[in-house]
Structures are given as structure tokens and as C-alpha cells.
Design an enzyme around this catalytic site. Sequence first.
Site, mmCIF file in Angstrom:
data_model
loop_
_atom_site.group_PDB
_atom_site.id
_atom_site.type_symbol
_atom_site.label_atom_id
_atom_site.label_comp_id
_atom_site.label_asym_id
_atom_site.label_seq_id
_atom_site.Cartn_x
_atom_site.Cartn_y
_atom_site.Cartn_z
ATOM 1 C CG HIS A 67 -5.519 -9.063 1.267
ATOM 2 N ND1 HIS A 67 -5.597 -9.278 -0.095
ATOM 3 C CD2 HIS A 67 -5.534 -7.713 1.426
ATOM 4 C CE1 HIS A 67 -5.653 -8.121 -0.723
ATOM 5 N NE2 HIS A 67 -5.616 -7.158 0.172
ATOM 6 N NE ARG B 73 -3.571 -2.213 2.792
ATOM 7 C CZ ARG B 73 -3.272 -3.350 3.419
ATOM 8 N NH1 ARG B 73 -2.054 -3.504 3.959
ATOM 9 N NH2 ARG B 73 -4.153 -4.324 3.516
ATOM 10 C CE LYS C 95 -6.209 -0.914 4.904
ATOM 11 N NZ LYS C 95 -7.481 -1.242 4.214
ATOM 12 C CE1 TYR D 296 -7.963 -5.692 -2.432
ATOM 13 C CE2 TYR D 296 -5.798 -5.059 -3.230
ATOM 14 C CZ TYR D 296 -6.833 -4.905 -2.338
ATOM 15 O OH TYR D 296 -6.735 -3.960 -1.362
ATOM 16 C CG HIS E 167 -5.468 0.621 -3.787
ATOM 17 N ND1 HIS E 167 -4.781 0.291 -2.636
ATOM 18 C CD2 HIS E 167 -6.501 -0.262 -3.864
ATOM 19 C CE1 HIS E 167 -5.374 -0.723 -2.040
ATOM 20 N NE2 HIS E 167 -6.416 -1.088 -2.769
ATOM 21 N NE ARG F 260 -3.234 -3.870 -0.967
ATOM 22 C CZ ARG F 260 -2.418 -4.539 -0.161
ATOM 23 N NH1 ARG F 260 -1.108 -4.477 -0.357
ATOM 24 N NH2 ARG F 260 -2.890 -5.269 0.826
#
Length: 384
Positions: free
Chosen positions: A347, A190, A218, A356, A321, A324
Site C-alpha cells: 500500500h 493480491r 499495481k 483493511y 481478496h 488480504r
Amino acid sequence: MTLALVGEDKTARERLREFLRIYASVNTRLAYATDLGIPLDWVPGYTPPDPSRRRGRRRAEPTGLEWLNWCGANGFRFADVRVEHVERWLDELAGAGYSDATRGRMLSAVSAFYAKYLLREGLATQNPVSLVDRRAQHLNKPAGTPSTTKRWSFQACRALLMAAYLLAEHRRDGVRDRAMIEILVGTGVRADELVGVNLDDYRRAAAHDIGILRVHGKGGKDREVALAPPVADALEDYLRVRAEPAVPALPGQVNAAVRPIFVTSTGRRVHASHLQAVLTRLCRTFTETPRQQWLRDLMATPEAEFIATHLGPLRDTIHPHSARHSYATHAVERGVPPRQVQRDLGHAALATTEGYLHDEDNVRNSAAHELAPALHRGWLATSS
């Protein structure tokens, strides 16, 4: 801000700062503060930008419909909030023109506030968000639903890397920007993760070997990503010319004990928005009429023609993004197991990774190509 929703032992400011400290990233704290309606000067670690030097998109001003502001205006205590109150709030957001995506994000922020702080502190007995019918609110997206984020073709990814390489020696921060583009395209990290890395997050055993970069994802979850030799070489090209800023950063801009890999000339950590600016500049440089002689000479080369062909369509829509999504799709198309791609991207669930994937092979190999012609063969003149 006056809120009748916290314990008597602490102020609202103290409570909300405690919640935000759950998240290691200042950008994540800012995102939750914006969605919940927490004043930005309450965000731990946040330094307001200098208005005279601010570039890019500015944060939206509060509208009064953020959760904390809405609860305060209606006199609700957190312990008294029920699911019907949350649904009423969502309806008011919809009536004010908020998109489903924005309402869903704000609802998730409220849910995290309850689950990660209020329930643990005994300030609420249940999470009312867990009872919201997301489908009825048009907020439900099935797991694995393909993302609408645009994916770059394999050739467009090559064109971006070539463009960054060709311009590296002609721009003041070209070597740094090239290293950032190499990592962005070559690892699928990211944008916030990329600009958040520090010098002690990178290691490489020997030249021509892979590099390893620890990124801070995250939820405070760190992971290590592999830098293939060409990517690691680009990073080390930058590290060789990287110099500690001649002008020290202002207090609060950079922790003295932390040394970011990617810094500006004034000592500040490069902001994620800079990646957007670099990508846009690369597209425009090779698709607009050049002014400098060296650039006119460069544009006459076959490499520049290739770059212009593949970056031209991305000029108005390019976004960090997308790198990614492109990483995930191209990796799977080349035989990398989806589970490995999931680990690379950080993830928690494989379903997120599947969302994705823009698997064009599935479309090209669809049984529809066999069935539909067979159904029409013999009576429709255009059928084979």
C-alpha cells in the site's frame, strides 16, 4: 471507434494503446479499457479467450455510457471537456443504475487517463475530474474507512490450509492449488499478483530458510514478500512436480521468454479466477455429502470436522481478496506494526492499510462496556 479528441499525427487506436502500455499488467489494461470504453482488441497483449473453453464470469458488453463512447456521442473533444460535463456524465450513469462504487471506479479511470496521458501529451490543459465534488456525487469515502470485504477468522484460515493440504494428493492439480492457497493466506498478496509471478521471481537460500517472492503490483511497482518456511515448502513441493506443458501454449498466450510459476496443463498462465474456483471447491468438498469412498473416509476424521465447521459459513461468500484483509487483521492483532503490514501489502498510504483492518479487539475493549452498565446500574433490573 472514431474520436475527435486525438492529435492528427496518430490514430485513436495508437493513442489509446500508448496509454494502456503505461500499465504492465494485462489485467490492469483490461480493467481500464472496460471502464473507459476502449475496444478489447485494442488492448496490448490481450488474447481473446476461446469461447468453447471459457469458464466463469464474462466481461460485460459496452453500454454506450463508458467515457469514450459518451464523449463521442456528445461530440466532445478532450481539450474542451469541463467539470460540468463530467458531472453530467456521472448523473447519467446514476440514472442508468450504476452503483456509486462503479461510478467511482470509472471516474478514477478517466482521471488516470487525463493525468497520466492526455496532459503529458498536450492533448488537454487540465484534468476536469480533479474539480468534481465527489462528496456531492456520493463517491467520497474518507481515508481509513473500514472495508466491507469479509474477513476470515484465524481458525477459518487454518481450515483452508488444512483442506488444501488434505486434498493435495487427491486432485490432479492439488499440489499446485495448495501452494497457491498457502501463498495467498500466508502473504496477503493480491490474486492477480499471485498468478503473475514467474520462475525467476522466486529464490530461497537454503532448505528450512524463508523464501522470497517478487510480485508485480499495481502501477508496475514490484515488491518482495517473505514466504515463511511452511509456505516456501509448499511452493517447492509444487515446483518439484511442475513440468513444462506437453502441449505448447498457443502464440500470444505466454511469452516465450517468460516462464510462469503457476501454469495449466495446456501451458497457459493460471488465471486469477481459478483462485475463486479453488476456494469455493474447498468449501463445498467439506460441506457436501461425499460420493467417493476415500472422501467419505476423510470426512470421518476430526480434521474434516474442524474444516467443515469453519468453512461452512464461508461457502457462499468466500473470495480471494478476503485473504488480504485477513492477513492484515491477524498480523496487527499479533503485534506486527501497521507500517510493516503496509509494506507487506504494497500500500502506498497507511490509511489504505487501516481500511483493511477489522480490529475486533478495539470493539471488545471499548469503553462502552464500562460506561453503559454504569449508567444503568441501580435502576435497570438487567444491569449488573
